[in-house]
Enzyme design. Structure first.
Site, PDB file in Angstrom:
ATOM      1  N   ARG A  57      50.636  43.459  46.643  1.00 14.85           N
ATOM      2  CA  ARG A  57      50.863  42.851  45.320  1.00 14.85           C
ATOM      3  C   ARG A  57      52.307  42.948  44.878  1.00 14.85           C
ATOM      4  O   ARG A  57      52.669  42.408  43.837  1.00 14.85           O
ATOM      5  CB  ARG A  57      49.978  43.515  44.267  1.00 14.85           C
ATOM      6  CG  ARG A  57      48.550  43.112  44.427  1.00 14.85           C
ATOM      7  CD  ARG A  57      47.785  43.240  43.158  1.00 14.85           C
ATOM      8  NE  ARG A  57      46.418  42.825  43.429  1.00 14.85           N
ATOM      9  CZ  ARG A  57      45.760  41.945  42.725  1.00 14.85           C
ATOM     10  NH1 ARG A  57      46.318  41.373  41.699  1.00 14.85           N
ATOM     11  NH2 ARG A  57      44.540  41.622  43.030  1.00 14.85           N
ATOM     12  N   ARG A 116      34.867  28.558  34.753  1.00 14.85           N
ATOM     13  CA  ARG A 116      34.175  29.727  35.304  1.00 14.85           C
ATOM     14  C   ARG A 116      33.826  30.724  34.192  1.00 14.85           C
ATOM     15  O   ARG A 116      32.743  31.291  34.163  1.00 14.85           O
ATOM     16  CB  ARG A 116      35.055  30.410  36.366  1.00 14.85           C
ATOM     17  CG  ARG A 116      34.354  31.558  37.073  1.00 14.85           C
ATOM     18  CD  ARG A 116      35.152  32.069  38.249  1.00 14.85           C
ATOM     19  NE  ARG A 116      36.199  32.971  37.822  1.00 14.85           N
ATOM     20  CZ  ARG A 116      37.101  33.506  38.642  1.00 14.85           C
ATOM     21  NH1 ARG A 116      37.117  33.192  39.921  1.00 14.85           N
ATOM     22  NH2 ARG A 116      38.013  34.325  38.180  1.00 14.85           N
ATOM     23  N   ARG A 128      32.391  34.863  30.354  1.00 18.21           N
ATOM     24  CA  ARG A 128      33.546  35.769  30.243  1.00 18.21           C
ATOM     25  C   ARG A 128      34.337  35.409  28.986  1.00 18.21           C
ATOM     26  O   ARG A 128      35.267  34.599  29.029  1.00 18.21           O
ATOM     27  CB  ARG A 128      34.455  35.637  31.464  1.00 18.21           C
ATOM     28  CG  ARG A 128      33.813  36.051  32.763  1.00 18.21           C
ATOM     29  CD  ARG A 128      34.817  35.912  33.885  1.00 18.21           C
ATOM     30  NE  ARG A 128      34.257  36.250  35.170  1.00 18.21           N
ATOM     31  CZ  ARG A 128      34.989  36.444  36.257  1.00 18.21           C
ATOM     32  NH1 ARG A 128      36.297  36.334  36.202  1.00 18.21           N
ATOM     33  NH2 ARG A 128      34.421  36.753  37.404  1.00 18.21           N
TER      34      ARG A 128
END
Length: 196
Positions: free
Chosen positions: A94, A133, A139
């Site tokens: 990352r 999504r 969410r």
């Protein structure tokens, strides 16, 4: 000889889906750092307990813990000939320090990375995907400003990683917009160009 690939791409670009599909095509394991974290926490390993200490306080798990988990995971996959080790890493490295650590881990294991595939996608398209999504999965915290912030953080953190692999001639960018099968086909083609 197995493929050893790092998969990069912004949130909503379909990395998880494509990592699983590529792994199946290549006969290797898709390794996501999220899965490694969950397995270590669930298994109550020392590293898992350490990671949970940070996450329960809402803090990021430090590189040293993440690196150790990835090292353990990759080392546990070697039985016999190291050249048989194959994987697709999703979510690691990352940052540039983790790129260097991955180099060291692989060198210690006696193998090297084949390269990095970066799934590219327009911010507006992935924002739309993630909002959809969020709606489907309920969410509530995935709002447009939050998603756009995540994308800008991703771009900030990942651009230097892409640059490192690009300088090594080990990065191939793949358009992540289109049908799932189309993107998978593009990734498989890109893999072939890495192997040359």
């Amino acid at each position: 000889m197995s493929a050893r690939i790092v998969l990069l791409g912004p949130p909503g670009a379909g990395k998880g889906t494509q990592a699983a599909r590529l792994a199946e095509t290549l006969g290797v394991e898709a390794i996501s750092t999220g899965d490694i974290f969950r397995a270590n926490i669930k298994g109550e390993t020392e590293l898992g307990k350490l990671a949970q200490d940070y996450t329960s306080r809402g803090e990021l798990v430090p590189d040293s813990v993440t690196n150790a988990m990835v090292r353990d995971k990759l080392a546990s996959k070697i039985s016999g000939d190291p050249s048989e080790l194959g994987f697709i890493l999703d979510g690691y490295p990352r940052n540039v320090a983790q790129v260097e650590e991955l180099d060291a881990i692989l060198a210690d294991l006696g193998v090297s990375l084949d390269g990095a595939l970066e799934i590219t996608a327009d911010n507006d398209v992935v924002t739309e995907r993630l909002l959809k999504r969020a709606e489907i999965e309920g969410r509530a915290d995935d709002t447009e400003p939050v998603i756009r912030h995540r994308l800008s953080v991703y771009a900030e953190q990942t651009a230097p990683i892409s640059a490192v692999y690009s300088e090594r001639g080990a990065l191939v960018e793949v358009d992540g917009i289109g049908e799932v099968n189309e993107v998978t086909a593009r990734l498989v083609d890109a893999l072939e160009s890495l192997e040359k």
